[in-house]
Motif scaffolding. Structure first.
Motif, PDB file in Angstrom:
ATOM      1  N   ILE A 154       0.841  -1.204   0.000  1.00 49.16           N
ATOM      2  CA  ILE A 154       0.000   0.000   0.000  1.00 49.16           C
ATOM      3  C   ILE A 154       0.874   1.252   0.000  1.00 49.16           C
ATOM      4  O   ILE A 154       1.917   1.294   0.660  1.00 49.16           O
ATOM      5  N   GLY A 155       0.456   2.235  -0.766  1.00 43.44           N
ATOM      6  CA  GLY A 155       1.068   3.556  -0.693  1.00 43.44           C
ATOM      7  C   GLY A 155       0.132   4.440   0.113  1.00 43.44           C
ATOM      8  O   GLY A 155      -1.039   4.597  -0.271  1.00 43.44           O
ATOM      9  N   PRO A 156       0.579   5.008   1.238  1.00 41.52           N
ATOM     10  CA  PRO A 156      -0.335   5.817   2.056  1.00 41.52           C
ATOM     11  C   PRO A 156      -1.023   6.941   1.278  1.00 41.52           C
ATOM     12  O   PRO A 156      -2.177   7.267   1.555  1.00 41.52           O
ATOM     13  N   VAL A 157      -0.320   7.512   0.324  1.00 40.07           N
ATOM     14  CA  VAL A 157      -0.921   8.602  -0.467  1.00 40.07           C
ATOM     15  C   VAL A 157      -0.588   8.445  -1.948  1.00 40.07           C
ATOM     16  O   VAL A 157       0.432   7.867  -2.310  1.00 40.07           O
ATOM     17  N   TRP A 158      -1.483   8.962  -2.796  1.00 35.60           N
ATOM     18  CA  TRP A 158      -1.098   9.337  -4.149  1.00 35.60           C
ATOM     19  C   TRP A 158      -0.781  10.835  -4.070  1.00 35.60           C
ATOM     20  O   TRP A 158      -0.745  11.391  -2.970  1.00 35.60           O
ATOM     21  N   SER A 159      -0.542  11.490  -5.206  1.00 36.26           N
ATOM     22  CA  SER A 159      -0.183  12.914  -5.171  1.00 36.26           C
ATOM     23  C   SER A 159      -1.393  13.800  -4.881  1.00 36.26           C
ATOM     24  O   SER A 159      -1.827  14.600  -5.716  1.00 36.26           O
ATOM     25  N   VAL A 168       3.064  14.342  -2.875  1.00 33.93           N
ATOM     26  CA  VAL A 168       3.907  15.375  -3.455  1.00 33.93           C
ATOM     27  C   VAL A 168       3.295  15.786  -4.796  1.00 33.93           C
ATOM     28  O   VAL A 168       2.889  14.935  -5.587  1.00 33.93           O
ATOM     29  N   PRO A 169       3.143  17.084  -5.057  1.00 33.28           N
ATOM     30  CA  PRO A 169       2.633  17.491  -6.361  1.00 33.28           C
ATOM     31  C   PRO A 169       3.712  17.283  -7.434  1.00 33.28           C
ATOM     32  O   PRO A 169       4.871  17.020  -7.110  1.00 33.28           O
ATOM     33  N   PHE A 170       3.325  17.375  -8.691  1.00 31.49           N
ATOM     34  CA  PHE A 170       4.299  17.270  -9.780  1.00 31.49           C
ATOM     35  C   PHE A 170       4.822  18.671 -10.086  1.00 31.49           C
ATOM     36  O   PHE A 170       4.139  19.465 -10.713  1.00 31.49           O
ATOM     37  N   CYS A 171       6.026  18.959  -9.609  1.00 33.38           N
ATOM     38  CA  CYS A 171       6.631  20.277  -9.825  1.00 33.38           C
ATOM     39  C   CYS A 171       8.023  20.080 -10.396  1.00 33.38           C
ATOM     40  O   CYS A 171       8.758  19.197  -9.971  1.00 33.38           O
ATOM     41  N   TYR A 172       8.380  20.945 -11.337  1.00 31.76           N
ATOM     42  CA  TYR A 172       9.724  20.913 -11.909  1.00 31.76           C
ATOM     43  C   TYR A 172      10.214  22.333 -12.165  1.00 31.76           C
ATOM     44  O   TYR A 172       9.486  23.088 -12.801  1.00 31.76           O
ATOM     45  N   PRO A 173      11.392  22.705 -11.769  1.00 30.46           N
ATOM     46  CA  PRO A 173      12.223  21.957 -10.827  1.00 30.46           C
ATOM     47  C   PRO A 173      11.728  22.202  -9.400  1.00 30.46           C
ATOM     48  O   PRO A 173      11.260  23.291  -9.085  1.00 30.46           O
ATOM     49  N   SER A 174      11.861  21.193  -8.562  1.00 33.38           N
ATOM     50  CA  SER A 174      11.415  21.337  -7.174  1.00 33.38           C
ATOM     51  C   SER A 174      11.996  20.221  -6.327  1.00 33.38           C
ATOM     52  O   SER A 174      12.168  19.102  -6.802  1.00 33.38           O
ATOM     53  N   THR A 175      12.257  20.512  -5.080  1.00 32.02           N
ATOM     54  CA  THR A 175      12.580  19.445  -4.140  1.00 32.02           C
ATOM     55  C   THR A 175      11.276  18.708  -3.819  1.00 32.02           C
ATOM     56  O   THR A 175      10.194  19.217  -4.078  1.00 32.02           O
ATOM     57  N   PRO A 176      11.375  17.514  -3.193  1.00 35.52           N
ATOM     58  CA  PRO A 176      10.154  16.822  -2.758  1.00 35.52           C
ATOM     59  C   PRO A 176       9.598  17.380  -1.455  1.00 35.52           C
ATOM     60  O   PRO A 176       8.570  16.911  -0.966  1.00 35.52           O
ATOM     61  N   ASP A 177      10.260  18.394  -0.893  1.00 31.89           N
ATOM     62  CA  ASP A 177       9.838  18.931   0.405  1.00 31.89           C
ATOM     63  C   ASP A 177       8.757  19.968   0.173  1.00 31.89           C
ATOM     64  O   ASP A 177       8.999  21.177   0.201  1.00 31.89           O
ATOM     65  N   THR A 178       7.528  19.496  -0.045  1.00 27.03           N
ATOM     66  CA  THR A 178       6.458  20.383  -0.497  1.00 27.03           C
ATOM     67  C   THR A 178       5.312  20.540   0.501  1.00 27.03           C
ATOM     68  O   THR A 178       4.382  21.300   0.230  1.00 27.03           O
ATOM     69  N   GLY A 179       5.343  19.826   1.603  1.00 21.59           N
ATOM     70  CA  GLY A 179       4.195  19.954   2.506  1.00 21.59           C
ATOM     71  C   GLY A 179       4.404  19.201   3.802  1.00 21.59           C
ATOM     72  O   GLY A 179       5.534  18.847   4.158  1.00 21.59           O
ATOM     73  N   GLU A 180       3.284  18.956   4.481  1.00 18.31           N
ATOM     74  CA  GLU A 180       3.331  18.330   5.804  1.00 18.31           C
ATOM     75  C   GLU A 180       3.498  16.819   5.697  1.00 18.31           C
ATOM     76  O   GLU A 180       3.196  16.220   4.675  1.00 18.31           O
ATOM     77  N   GLY A 181       3.960  16.221   6.802  1.00 15.46           N
ATOM     78  CA  GLY A 181       4.207  14.781   6.826  1.00 15.46           C
ATOM     79  C   GLY A 181       2.976  13.981   7.180  1.00 15.46           C
ATOM     80  O   GLY A 181       1.842  14.419   6.949  1.00 15.46           O
ATOM     81  N   LEU A 182       3.197  12.793   7.732  1.00 19.04           N
ATOM     82  CA  LEU A 182       2.084  11.909   8.088  1.00 19.04           C
ATOM     83  C   LEU A 182       1.250  12.532   9.198  1.00 19.04           C
ATOM     84  O   LEU A 182       1.767  13.216  10.082  1.00 19.04           O
ATOM     85  N   THR A 183      -0.032  12.230   9.177  1.00 13.96           N
ATOM     86  CA  THR A 183      -0.913  12.584  10.291  1.00 13.96           C
ATOM     87  C   THR A 183      -0.797  11.485  11.358  1.00 13.96           C
ATOM     88  O   THR A 183      -0.150  10.454  11.135  1.00 13.96           O
ATOM     89  N   ASP A 184      -1.463  11.682  12.496  1.00 15.01           N
ATOM     90  CA  ASP A 184      -1.480  10.626  13.520  1.00 15.01           C
ATOM     91  C   ASP A 184      -2.049   9.334  12.951  1.00 15.01           C
ATOM     92  O   ASP A 184      -1.551   8.246  13.227  1.00 15.01           O
ATOM     93  N   LYS A 185      -3.100   9.465  12.126  1.00 16.13           N
ATOM     94  CA  LYS A 185      -3.689   8.277  11.485  1.00 16.13           C
ATOM     95  C   LYS A 185      -2.692   7.645  10.520  1.00 16.13           C
ATOM     96  O   LYS A 185      -2.691   6.419  10.337  1.00 16.13           O
ATOM     97  N   GLY A 186      -1.861   8.484   9.904  1.00  6.98           N
ATOM     98  CA  GLY A 186      -0.832   7.963   9.007  1.00  6.98           C
ATOM     99  C   GLY A 186       0.160   7.085   9.752  1.00  6.98           C
ATOM    100  O   GLY A 186       0.534   5.997   9.287  1.00  6.98           O
ATOM    101  N   PHE A 187       0.573   7.546  10.934  1.00  4.41           N
ATOM    102  CA  PHE A 187       1.482   6.732  11.753  1.00  4.41           C
ATOM    103  C   PHE A 187       0.804   5.429  12.178  1.00  4.41           C
ATOM    104  O   PHE A 187       1.435   4.372  12.201  1.00  4.41           O
TER     105      PHE A 187
END
Ligand SMILES: [Zn+2]
Length: 349
Positions: A154-159, A168-187
């Motif tokens: 399973i992949g926890p998220v798609w884009s 992660v959105p599709f951005c070019y050029p861009s680092t993958p550091d684009t937003g917040e991490g896992l939620t408590d439910k994600g953990f």
């Protein structure tokens, strides 16, 4: 020659083409990348079959964001649990139908023994993968039911964002550091997957989400269909630090044949050379070793280089890796043994 080496692939979206319940995997499907006959011709032993629920507005206006400096596609809207669960059932049913139509030709794999038997006997192996966990409810009941049905990855998220994290959105050029991490439910999702032995795919997570999975999981880290950011600096690709972490965990990266993730200029153009494809395999091998790179084509889910055309292009890639000096032992690892090793170290049996 590499003809005798089976290929196991980390990601395809072929189930999307079978969702009508009429089209069969055993038909010759000329406008897709994969059907049974072409996969067999390519020496494909099997792969991860994704159940991905498309966004209702897949972003027809995406290309409005293109300019000479690159692109920044916004994240699509969230989708509901109800639509995701319904669609996941629909696609899972198509995977099981491939098996029931021809049980002597195809098997849905639930453990390592079945996987190895399949590869040895030439019966094509399909792993049920969910791409984006919107179908999982907050009590995780559906995770357990889907596991019993055969879900093993399973992949926890798609884009896009969901209750577990943010893609992660599709951005070019861009680092993958684009937003917040896992939620408590994600953990919590990571814990449940670890205890069931479901493989967790970090593909499509933003960088914070990736590091959250890395910290929380007890299994090898995996990116089933992501490439090298140092070669193609799109937000979807993996930084050197991420590649190093995946290797340190004993995990693997499946190389994606999406043209905009292969090309250094990130363009959605299909005139990509074999050298540009081989470069991603070479980079990871030189950097962290051949144990951590594999196939993750994304066939039937993206635009692939003209020289690959369809699933038969995987065989061309393997031959080109051979021509580029990879040893027989290396080629076997890249083609299937790395995937088998990671699943042996992730699944419960
Ligand atoms: Zn994907």
């Amino acid at each position: 020659m590499t003809k005798h080496i089976p290929i196991f692939d980390g990601h395809n979206d072929t189930l999307l083409h079978l969702q009508d319940g009429v089209t069969s995997f055993y038909e010759s499907l000329h406008d897709t990348h994969i059907d049974y006959h072409r996969a067999k011709e390519a020496g494909v032993a099997g792969g991860f079959f994704a159940a991905y629920t498309p966004s209702p507005n897949p972003g027809e206006d995406r290309y409005n964001y293109l300019n000479e400096n690159g692109y920044k596609f916004p994240l699509p809207d969230r989708i509901t649990k109800e639509e995701a669960l319904g669609f996941t059932h629909k696609l899972a049913a198509q995977l099981f139908r491939i098996e029931t139509e021809n049980p002597d030709k195809f098997r849905v794999i639930r453990n390592v023994k079945e996987l190895k038997d399949s590869i040895d006997t030439g019966k094509m192996a399909g792993i049920f993968h969910v791409e984006g966990a919107e179908c999982i409810d907050s009590s995780f009941d559906s995770l357990y039911v889907l596991y019993e049905a055969g879900l093993r990855s399973i992949g926890p998220v798609w884009s896009r964002a969901n209750d577990f994290g943010e893609g992660v959105p599709f951005c070019y050029p861009s680092t993958p550091d684009t937003g917040e991490g896992l939620t408590d439910k994600g953990f919590e999702l990571i814990q449940h997957c670890n205890s069931l032995g479901i493989m967790i795919d970090t593909t499509h997570l933003n960088e914070k989400g990736f590091w959250d999975v890395a910290q929380a999981t007890t299994a090898p880290l995996v990116a089933t269909h992501s490439n090298v950011h140092a070669i193609c600096p799109i937000s979807r690709n993996l930084t050197d630090e991420q590649i190093q972490k995946i290797a340190d965990s004993g995990g693997v990266i499946g190389i994606n044949f999406a043209v905009n993730m292969l090309r250094a200029d990130g363009k959605m153009e299909t005139d990509v050379s074999m050298d540009e494809i081989v470069a991603h395999f070479r980079y990871i091998t030189d950097f962290v070793g051949v144990d951590h790179v594999a196939f993750g084509s994304d066939f039937d889910g993206t635009s692939v280089p003209d020289i690959l055309k369809d699933v038969r292009g995987s065989r061309k890639v393997l031959q080109s890796l051979s021509d580029a000096g990879f040893s027989e032992e290396d080629l076997e690892k890249i083609a299937y043994k790395n995937w088998v090793r990671v699943l042996e170290n992730t699944w419960k049996d």
